[in-house]
Design a protein around this motif. Structure first.
Motif, PDB file in Angstrom:
ATOM      1  N   GLU A 186       3.771  15.059  12.501  1.00  0.00           N
ATOM      2  CA  GLU A 186       4.785  14.026  12.261  1.00  0.00           C
ATOM      3  C   GLU A 186       5.470  13.602  13.553  1.00  0.00           C
ATOM      4  O   GLU A 186       5.617  12.403  13.831  1.00  0.00           O
ATOM      5  CB  GLU A 186       5.816  14.639  11.302  1.00  0.00           C
ATOM      6  N   LYS A 187       5.849  14.595  14.366  1.00  0.00           N
ATOM      7  CA  LYS A 187       6.566  14.284  15.618  1.00  0.00           C
ATOM      8  C   LYS A 187       5.714  13.392  16.499  1.00  0.00           C
ATOM      9  O   LYS A 187       6.168  12.414  17.078  1.00  0.00           O
ATOM     10  CB  LYS A 187       6.877  15.587  16.367  1.00  0.00           C
ATOM     11  N   VAL A 188       4.422  13.775  16.621  1.00  0.00           N
ATOM     12  CA  VAL A 188       3.514  13.042  17.501  1.00  0.00           C
ATOM     13  C   VAL A 188       3.260  11.634  16.957  1.00  0.00           C
ATOM     14  O   VAL A 188       3.308  10.652  17.684  1.00  0.00           O
ATOM     15  CB  VAL A 188       2.183  13.815  17.622  1.00  0.00           C
ATOM     16  N   LEU A 189       2.987  11.550  15.667  1.00  0.00           N
ATOM     17  CA  LEU A 189       2.639  10.252  15.084  1.00  0.00           C
ATOM     18  C   LEU A 189       3.842   9.315  15.023  1.00  0.00           C
ATOM     19  O   LEU A 189       3.699   8.106  15.152  1.00  0.00           O
ATOM     20  CB  LEU A 189       2.022  10.456  13.693  1.00  0.00           C
ATOM     21  N   LYS A 190       5.012   9.877  14.833  1.00  0.00           N
ATOM     22  CA  LYS A 190       6.236   9.053  14.835  1.00  0.00           C
ATOM     23  C   LYS A 190       6.412   8.443  16.223  1.00  0.00           C
ATOM     24  O   LYS A 190       6.730   7.246  16.355  1.00  0.00           O
ATOM     25  CB  LYS A 190       7.435   9.936  14.459  1.00  0.00           C
ATOM     26  N   ALA A 191       6.200   9.274  17.252  1.00  0.00           N
ATOM     27  CA  ALA A 191       6.328   8.763  18.619  1.00  0.00           C
ATOM     28  C   ALA A 191       5.271   7.698  18.898  1.00  0.00           C
ATOM     29  O   ALA A 191       5.518   6.739  19.634  1.00  0.00           O
ATOM     30  CB  ALA A 191       6.203   9.915  19.615  1.00  0.00           C
ATOM     31  N   ALA A 192       4.095   7.836  18.288  1.00  0.00           N
ATOM     32  CA  ALA A 192       3.007   6.888  18.556  1.00  0.00           C
ATOM     33  C   ALA A 192       3.135   5.605  17.743  1.00  0.00           C
ATOM     34  O   ALA A 192       2.830   4.523  18.234  1.00  0.00           O
ATOM     35  CB  ALA A 192       1.659   7.551  18.256  1.00  0.00           C
ATOM     36  N   PHE A 193       3.561   5.708  16.504  1.00  0.00           N
ATOM     37  CA  PHE A 193       3.522   4.536  15.603  1.00  0.00           C
ATOM     38  C   PHE A 193       4.887   4.024  15.157  1.00  0.00           C
ATOM     39  O   PHE A 193       4.961   2.974  14.518  1.00  0.00           O
ATOM     40  CB  PHE A 193       2.668   4.857  14.364  1.00  0.00           C
ATOM     41  N   GLY A 194       5.955   4.746  15.455  1.00  0.00           N
ATOM     42  CA  GLY A 194       7.305   4.282  15.110  1.00  0.00           C
ATOM     43  C   GLY A 194       7.443   3.994  13.631  1.00  0.00           C
ATOM     44  O   GLY A 194       7.079   4.814  12.785  1.00  0.00           O
ATOM     45  N   ASP A 195       7.960   2.782  13.309  1.00  0.00           N
ATOM     46  CA  ASP A 195       8.229   2.415  11.904  1.00  0.00           C
ATOM     47  C   ASP A 195       6.966   2.260  11.073  1.00  0.00           C
ATOM     48  O   ASP A 195       7.038   2.200   9.847  1.00  0.00           O
ATOM     49  CB  ASP A 195       8.997   1.081  11.841  1.00  0.00           C
ATOM     50  N   LYS A 196       5.829   2.136  11.739  1.00  0.00           N
ATOM     51  CA  LYS A 196       4.570   1.969  10.986  1.00  0.00           C
ATOM     52  C   LYS A 196       4.093   3.304  10.391  1.00  0.00           C
ATOM     53  O   LYS A 196       3.105   3.356   9.685  1.00  0.00           O
ATOM     54  CB  LYS A 196       3.458   1.425  11.900  1.00  0.00           C
ATOM     55  N   PHE A 197       4.769   4.369  10.759  1.00  0.00           N
ATOM     56  CA  PHE A 197       4.412   5.695  10.260  1.00  0.00           C
ATOM     57  C   PHE A 197       5.483   6.133   9.271  1.00  0.00           C
ATOM     58  O   PHE A 197       6.649   6.283   9.637  1.00  0.00           O
ATOM     59  CB  PHE A 197       4.340   6.664  11.451  1.00  0.00           C
ATOM     60  N   GLU A 198       5.111   6.273   7.994  1.00  0.00           N
ATOM     61  CA  GLU A 198       6.157   6.507   6.990  1.00  0.00           C
ATOM     62  C   GLU A 198       5.742   7.538   5.946  1.00  0.00           C
ATOM     63  O   GLU A 198       4.565   7.630   5.588  1.00  0.00           O
ATOM     64  CB  GLU A 198       6.532   5.191   6.313  1.00  0.00           C
ATOM     65  N   PRO A 199       6.744   8.290   5.444  1.00  0.00           N
ATOM     66  CA  PRO A 199       6.422   9.267   4.396  1.00  0.00           C
ATOM     67  C   PRO A 199       6.076   8.574   3.082  1.00  0.00           C
ATOM     68  O   PRO A 199       6.510   7.458   2.839  1.00  0.00           O
ATOM     69  CB  PRO A 199       7.707  10.090   4.248  1.00  0.00           C
ATOM     70  N   SER A 200       5.284   9.237   2.270  1.00  0.00           N
ATOM     71  CA  SER A 200       4.832   8.642   1.019  1.00  0.00           C
ATOM     72  C   SER A 200       4.980   9.680  -0.094  1.00  0.00           C
ATOM     73  O   SER A 200       4.710  10.859   0.113  1.00  0.00           O
ATOM     74  CB  SER A 200       3.370   8.248   1.216  1.00  0.00           C
ATOM     75  N   PRO A 201       5.432   9.258  -1.292  1.00  0.00           N
ATOM     76  CA  PRO A 201       5.549  10.232  -2.380  1.00  0.00           C
ATOM     77  C   PRO A 201       4.170  10.685  -2.863  1.00  0.00           C
ATOM     78  O   PRO A 201       3.169  10.013  -2.573  1.00  0.00           O
ATOM     79  CB  PRO A 201       6.277   9.443  -3.482  1.00  0.00           C
ATOM     80  N   PRO A 202       4.087  11.783  -3.605  1.00  0.00           N
ATOM     81  CA  PRO A 202       2.791  12.216  -4.132  1.00  0.00           C
ATOM     82  C   PRO A 202       2.195  11.167  -5.070  1.00  0.00           C
ATOM     83  O   PRO A 202       2.940  10.368  -5.642  1.00  0.00           O
ATOM     84  CB  PRO A 202       3.106  13.482  -4.924  1.00  0.00           C
ATOM     85  N   VAL A 203       0.900  11.192  -5.200  1.00  0.00           N
ATOM     86  CA  VAL A 203       0.225  10.296  -6.160  1.00  0.00           C
ATOM     87  C   VAL A 203      -0.158  11.113  -7.394  1.00  0.00           C
ATOM     88  O   VAL A 203      -0.210  12.340  -7.334  1.00  0.00           O
ATOM     89  CB  VAL A 203      -1.031   9.655  -5.529  1.00  0.00           C
ATOM     90  N   THR A 204      -0.433  10.427  -8.517  1.00  0.00           N
ATOM     91  CA  THR A 204      -0.822  11.159  -9.712  1.00  0.00           C
ATOM     92  C   THR A 204      -2.332  11.119  -9.948  1.00  0.00           C
ATOM     93  O   THR A 204      -2.845  11.745 -10.870  1.00  0.00           O
ATOM     94  CB  THR A 204      -0.096  10.624 -10.974  1.00  0.00           C
ATOM     95  N   ALA A 205      -3.070  10.380  -9.093  1.00  0.00           N
ATOM     96  CA  ALA A 205      -4.532  10.457  -9.125  1.00  0.00           C
ATOM     97  C   ALA A 205      -4.935  11.709  -8.345  1.00  0.00           C
ATOM     98  O   ALA A 205      -4.255  12.085  -7.394  1.00  0.00           O
ATOM     99  CB  ALA A 205      -5.130   9.215  -8.482  1.00  0.00           C
ATOM    100  N   SER A 206      -6.052  12.330  -8.748  1.00  0.00           N
ATOM    101  CA  SER A 206      -6.422  13.588  -8.091  1.00  0.00           C
ATOM    102  C   SER A 206      -7.430  13.334  -6.981  1.00  0.00           C
ATOM    103  O   SER A 206      -8.211  12.397  -7.068  1.00  0.00           O
ATOM    104  CB  SER A 206      -7.025  14.540  -9.120  1.00  0.00           C
TER     105      SER A 206
END
Ligand SMILES: [Zn+2]
Length: 370
Positions: free
Chosen positions: A350-370
């Motif tokens: 997360e730290k690395v990707l946040k530094a690389a992509f800024g706002d384009k890198f975002e957390p996502s809730p779980p999905v219900t498809a397996s």
């Protein structure tokens, strides 16, 4: 496809880099530009590979040509490649001194459906699937994953003076039928080859261009298949007392099973059960001997799964008891396990990707498809 792969590939290579890095601190900005330069120079070849894979998709456990193409790419990069691990899959190992083993995974398979995109490289290939001829198409994006996987390997090998350790690139068959992983594990994925310290994978998705999403912890649920046969005693619809009516049992079960979800399961925990098909009977005035229901159950946590399964079985038995019927036949088929991303590994990436992509890198809730 250009930018998609650059982003996915850069994120995958960046994910692996901190795990492989000897030094504690990573210069993300210069590493990202080195990765992007590498991807751009490899791009024409990766694009050609993507289009070739896209035009010639293969269905679950038929991925012979696909696996051969990837094996050739990986051998050309200096990986030691073992083919046919779990039928059609391959494992590619690249050793670069002491350090952790990092696994990077792609899928190989496509879907039994016709492509209607009209693209110049659209698939017109056909195969036999479950006894019938069908078109085949890479509609789940596994062609993008494969091109990104090869590109990630090329990039990491190109930057090998900046990391130490072992790369374990695996290409898994039959994701769509949820059976390829098991085939690889049964064939000794983690006993014949090094057991990785960390594993990374990606899946394309329908979200805004250029974005990378991630989830710490639970990402996708356990899936279980349900098969329940209510056994009765057939007879004429005009004389129900001479019968034991399995249609009645099936109807009761479909309604009552939802009380397992709404009354027994903790409402703050995820879990669903859905009946997808009911088969029984042939004529309007005949009560059949039996009725079969099939459905799916999803859950995130093992304790929730166990509670739901117990409730489903109890409801099925109770429904049969109410009708004075024989025991129902209940078969639970275990499908995929939940994907649970290690919060520690996600935190490092997360730290690395946040530094690389800024706002384009975002957390996502779980999905219900397996
Ligand atoms: Zn997929």
């Amino acid at each position: 496809m250009t930018k998609v792969v650059v982003t996915l590939l850069a994120s995958c290579a960046l994910c692996a880099s901190p795990s492989l890095q000897a030094q504690a601190e990573l210069d993300v900005v210069s590493l990202k530009s080195a990765i992007v330069r590498s991807v751009e120079s490899d791009y024409p070849k990766l694009d050609a590979l993507y289009k070739d894979l896209h035009a010639h998709p293969e269905i679950a456990f038929q991925e012979e040509k696909t696996a051969t193409k990837l094996a050739a790419e990986m051998r050309a990069l200096g990986f030691e490649v073992t083919e046919h691990v779990g039928k059609t899959s391959l494992v590619a190992i690249y050793k670069n001194g002491d350090g952790p083993t990092i696994m990077v995974r792609t899928e190989l398979d496509a879907l039994p459906m016709e492509e209607k995109t009209g693209l110049p490289y659209a698939s017109r290939d056909k195969t036999i699937w479950q006894g019938r001829e069908t078109f085949v198409a890479h509609s789940c994006g596994h062609d993008i994953h494969m091109a990104s996987w090869v590109g990630t390997a090329k990039t990491l090998v190109g930057l090998k003076d900046q990391w130490h350790g072992t790369l374990m690139f695996i290409a898994q068959p039959a994701e769509e039928t949820v059976s390829g992983t098991k085939a690889m594990l049964t064939d000794g994925l983690f006993t014949r080859f090094p057991k990785p310290n960390f594993g990374f994978a990606l899946h394309d998705g329908a979200f805004a261009y250029g974005t990378v999403r991630y989830t710490a912890g639970i990402r996708s649920p356990n899936a279980d298949g349900l098969y329940i046969k209510f056994r009765g005693r057939g007879g004429h619809g005009a004389t129900p007392p001479a019968t034991i009516d399995p249609v009645m049992m099936a109807a009761r079960f479909v309604v009552d099973v939802q009380s397992v979800i709404s009354r027994e399961k903790d409402p703050s925990e995820f879990g669903v059960v859905s009946i997808g098909a009911i088969h029984g009977g042939t004529a309007l005035n005949i009560i059949p001997d039996d009725v079969v229901l099939v459905g799916t159950m999803r859950s995130f946590k093992p304790e929730v799964r166990a509670k739901m399964l117990a409730g489903i079985e109890r409801t099925a038995r109770a429904v049969a008891t109410m009708s004075n019927a024989p025991e129902p036949e209940i078969i639970i088929t275990e499908g995929t396990k939940a994907v649970i991303n290690d919060p520690g590994v996600v935190g490092t990436a997360e730290k690395v990707l946040k530094a690389a992509f800024g706002d384009k890198f975002e957390p996502s809730p779980p999905v219900t498809a397996s």
